[in-house]
Design a protein around this motif. Structure first.
Motif, short mmCIF file in Angstrom:
data_model
loop_
_atom_site.label_atom_id
_atom_site.label_comp_id
_atom_site.label_asym_id
_atom_site.label_seq_id
_atom_site.Cartn_x
_atom_site.Cartn_y
_atom_site.Cartn_z
N PRO A 53 0.82 -1.22 0.00
CA PRO A 53 0.00 0.00 0.00
C PRO A 53 0.85 1.27 0.00
CG PRO A 53 -0.45 -1.39 1.93
CD PRO A 53 0.72 -1.99 1.24
N LEU A 54 0.29 2.32 -0.57
CA LEU A 54 0.91 3.65 -0.49
C LEU A 54 0.11 4.42 0.56
CD1 LEU A 54 3.06 5.44 -1.94
CD2 LEU A 54 1.23 6.24 -3.43
N VAL A 55 0.82 5.01 1.52
CA VAL A 55 0.15 5.59 2.68
C VAL A 55 0.50 7.08 2.79
CG1 VAL A 55 -0.10 5.40 5.20
CG2 VAL A 55 0.48 3.37 3.86
N ARG A 56 -0.51 7.89 3.02
CA ARG A 56 -0.25 9.32 3.25
C ARG A 56 0.20 9.52 4.70
NH1 ARG A 56 -3.16 14.05 5.13
NH2 ARG A 56 -2.38 15.88 4.01
N VAL A 57 1.31 10.25 4.88
CA VAL A 57 1.75 10.56 6.24
C VAL A 57 1.24 11.96 6.57
CG1 VAL A 57 3.71 10.71 7.82
CG2 VAL A 57 3.80 9.13 5.88
N ALA A 58 0.18 12.00 7.38
CA ALA A 58 -0.53 13.27 7.62
C ALA A 58 0.40 14.31 8.25
CB ALA A 58 -1.74 13.02 8.51
N SER A 59 1.14 13.91 9.28
CA SER A 59 1.95 14.91 10.00
C SER A 59 3.01 15.51 9.07
CB SER A 59 2.63 14.26 11.21
OG SER A 59 3.29 13.07 10.81
N LEU A 60 3.73 14.68 8.34
CA LEU A 60 4.77 15.20 7.45
C LEU A 60 4.15 16.05 6.34
CD1 LEU A 60 7.22 12.15 7.02
CD2 LEU A 60 7.31 14.01 8.68
N SER A 61 2.99 15.63 5.86
CA SER A 61 2.33 16.37 4.78
C SER A 61 1.90 17.75 5.28
CB SER A 61 1.12 15.60 4.26
OG SER A 61 1.52 14.35 3.75
N GLU A 62 1.26 17.76 6.46
CA GLU A 62 0.76 19.04 6.98
C GLU A 62 1.90 19.99 7.34
OE1 GLU A 62 -1.86 17.57 10.00
OE2 GLU A 62 -3.12 16.63 8.43
N GLU A 63 2.97 19.45 7.90
CA GLU A 63 4.09 20.30 8.32
C GLU A 63 4.88 20.86 7.15
OE1 GLU A 63 4.95 21.36 11.50
OE2 GLU A 63 2.98 20.52 11.97
N THR A 374 9.86 16.40 21.17
CA THR A 374 8.59 15.90 21.71
C THR A 374 7.38 16.45 20.98
OG1 THR A 374 8.69 17.68 23.31
CG2 THR A 374 9.41 15.50 24.09
N ASP A 375 7.57 17.35 20.03
CA ASP A 375 6.39 17.97 19.41
C ASP A 375 6.23 17.56 17.95
OD1 ASP A 375 8.23 19.36 18.01
OD2 ASP A 375 8.00 21.24 19.11
N ARG A 376 5.36 18.31 17.25
CA ARG A 376 5.01 17.96 15.88
C ARG A 376 5.83 18.76 14.86
NH1 ARG A 376 0.10 15.39 13.66
NH2 ARG A 376 -0.41 16.47 11.73
N SER A 377 6.73 19.60 15.35
CA SER A 377 7.50 20.40 14.39
C SER A 377 8.61 19.54 13.79
CB SER A 377 8.08 21.63 15.09
OG SER A 377 9.47 21.54 15.15
N LEU A 378 9.06 19.95 12.63
CA LEU A 378 10.14 19.20 11.95
C LEU A 378 11.46 19.97 12.04
CD1 LEU A 378 8.12 17.95 8.87
CD2 LEU A 378 9.17 16.51 10.62
N ALA A 379 11.60 20.74 13.14
CA ALA A 379 12.80 21.57 13.29
C ALA A 379 14.07 20.73 13.35
CB ALA A 379 12.67 22.42 14.54
N PHE A 380 13.94 19.45 13.71
CA PHE A 380 15.15 18.60 13.81
C PHE A 380 15.72 18.25 12.45
CE2 PHE A 380 11.53 15.71 13.68
CZ PHE A 380 11.93 14.77 12.74
#
Ligand SMILES: Cc1ncc(COP(=O)(O)O)c(C=O)c1O
Length: 382
Positions: A53-63, A374-380
């Motif tokens: 399956p191909l899966v949408r990654v919501a967090s990465l997409s939204e960020e 610990t959060d949803r940001s992709l600053a790392f």
């Protein structure tokens, strides 16, 4: 005339009816599995390989503002993308007579290909012997043995050393009559397996894919997928993401195999360079040579560890080190391309087989790599 034609037409009709009934009966007798299940039963374990399956990654997409879609290769029956390669290598060798049922398959591998070959060998009634570096996660060695194959674990040494896993496996095949050295690095069956992966991506995205991102070990994945996607649309961008200690970043960017961690072409990446497994290399392989890559990113171990923790925290997705690095690459590609693009990568394997290293708290702490975010940001992601 009409009076004489009628019995003939009747005979023809009767014959057709009999033939039709016969065919239907044959189908009924020969296809019981389809009759019982509506045609959805797979033909054994090998039939479960691919079409992931191909899966949408919501967090990465939204960020990122891009659509980030991942192909869930850990859902292959042997647990990784390498099932596709093992199946292609072994089925091609059986088809052209280089291997016969009961014959021995040998390979030198960081582990995933070994697991897949052990599974495919068992399904085809062949024997399998795997040589792997002893710094690779022990889970993979245990799985190979569970499939009934033998495992030899050797010190990680340079490819020019006779005890490198690839050299050990090649010698073992050469000294065993009828044996096949799978040779995933140079055997272009690997590339051919991934033409299908690329075509699956094209079909699953309905052609709406702007970029593909991947790390490379043998190079088979990025070569096959890039070839398939660019054949469909030459404007699809292909990015390499390369771990520390690998020379491929410089090969793509500057045309030279070079990494600052080591002299050119002298040895494989080693545990001091990166904790990721399966990706990164310091020699050019036949499979990588076929890759059509537009640009490259570097990825760090810290980014891969944080990404793995991020995917667990935000998605419940438990992935291995190369899959985490691929997602790091997908974020870098999203930033490079800007919002509104669809970016695809692979989740090469799941986290289960990395419990003793990449997903071990103690191991990561010993390497000063325990996740901090610990959060949803992709600053790392730098
Ligand atoms: C878990 C894992 N991910 C990624 C790769 C890299 O894929 P490829 O060899 O097609 O470049 C490998 C290769 O061994 C692997 O084992």
């Amino acid at each position: 005339m009409q009076g004489r034609a009628s019995p003939m037409v009747g005979a023809v009709l009767a014959l057709a009816l009999a033939a039709g009934t016969g065919a239907a009966l044959c189908w009924w007798l020969l296809e019981p599995r389809k009759r019982q299940t509506g045609g959805t039963v797979r033909q054994g374990v090998l039939d479960l390989i691919g079409n992931t399956p191909l899966v949408r990654v919501a967090s990465l997409s939204e960020e990122t503002g891009c659509e980030i879609w991942v192909k869930a290769e850990m859902l292959n029956p042997g647990g990784s993308v390498k099932d596709r390669v093992a199946l292609q290598i072994v089925s091609e060798a059986l088809a052209d007579g280089r291997l016969r049922p009961g014959g021995l398959i040998t390979e030198g591998t960081a582990g995933s290909t070994g697991v897949s070959l052990a599974m495919v060998a068992a399904a085809y009634g062949c024997r399998c012997s795997i040589t792997m570096p002893d710094d690779a996660a022990i889970e993979k060695a245990n799985m190979i043995q569970a499939y009934g194959a033998s495992v030899r674990r050797v010190r990680p040494v340079s490819i020019v050393h006779p005890e490198h896993p690839v050299n050990v496996a090649r010698r073992e095949a050469a000294s065993t009559p009828g044996a096949l050295f799978a040779d995933q690095f140079e055997n272009e069956a690997n590339f051919r397996a991934h033409l299908k992966t690329g075509e699956e991506i094209w079909q699953q995205t309905q052609g709406r894919v702007h970029a593909f991102v991947s790390g490379a070990g043998t190079g088979g994945t990025v070569a096959g997928v890039s070839t398939a996607l660019k054949a469909r649309n030459p404007r699809v961008r292909v990015f390499l993401v390369d771990p520390p200690g690998s020379s491929l970043f410089n090969k793509v960017k500057r045309g030279v195999m070079y990494t600052s961690e080591e002299a050119e072409g002298k040895r494989l990446k080693n545990p001091f360079d990166t904790i990721t497994e399966g990706i990164g290399i310091n020699r050019l392989t036949a499979n990588f040579n076929r890759a059509l890559i537009d640009d490259a990113f570097r990825g760090t171990d810290r980014e891969a560890v944080e990404m793995a923790a991020y995917l667990l925290r935000n998605e419940g997705l438990w992935v291995g080190s190369s899959a985490a690095m691929n997602c790091v690459g997908a974020v870098k590609a999203a930033r490079a391309m800007g919002p509104g693009h669809t970016i695809v990568t692979l989740l090469c394997d799941g986290g289960h087989r990395h419990l003793s290293k990449f997903h071990s708290k103690e191991y990561l702490e010993s390497m000063d790599l325990a996740p901090r975010e610990t959060d949803r940001s992709l600053a790392f992601v730098s």
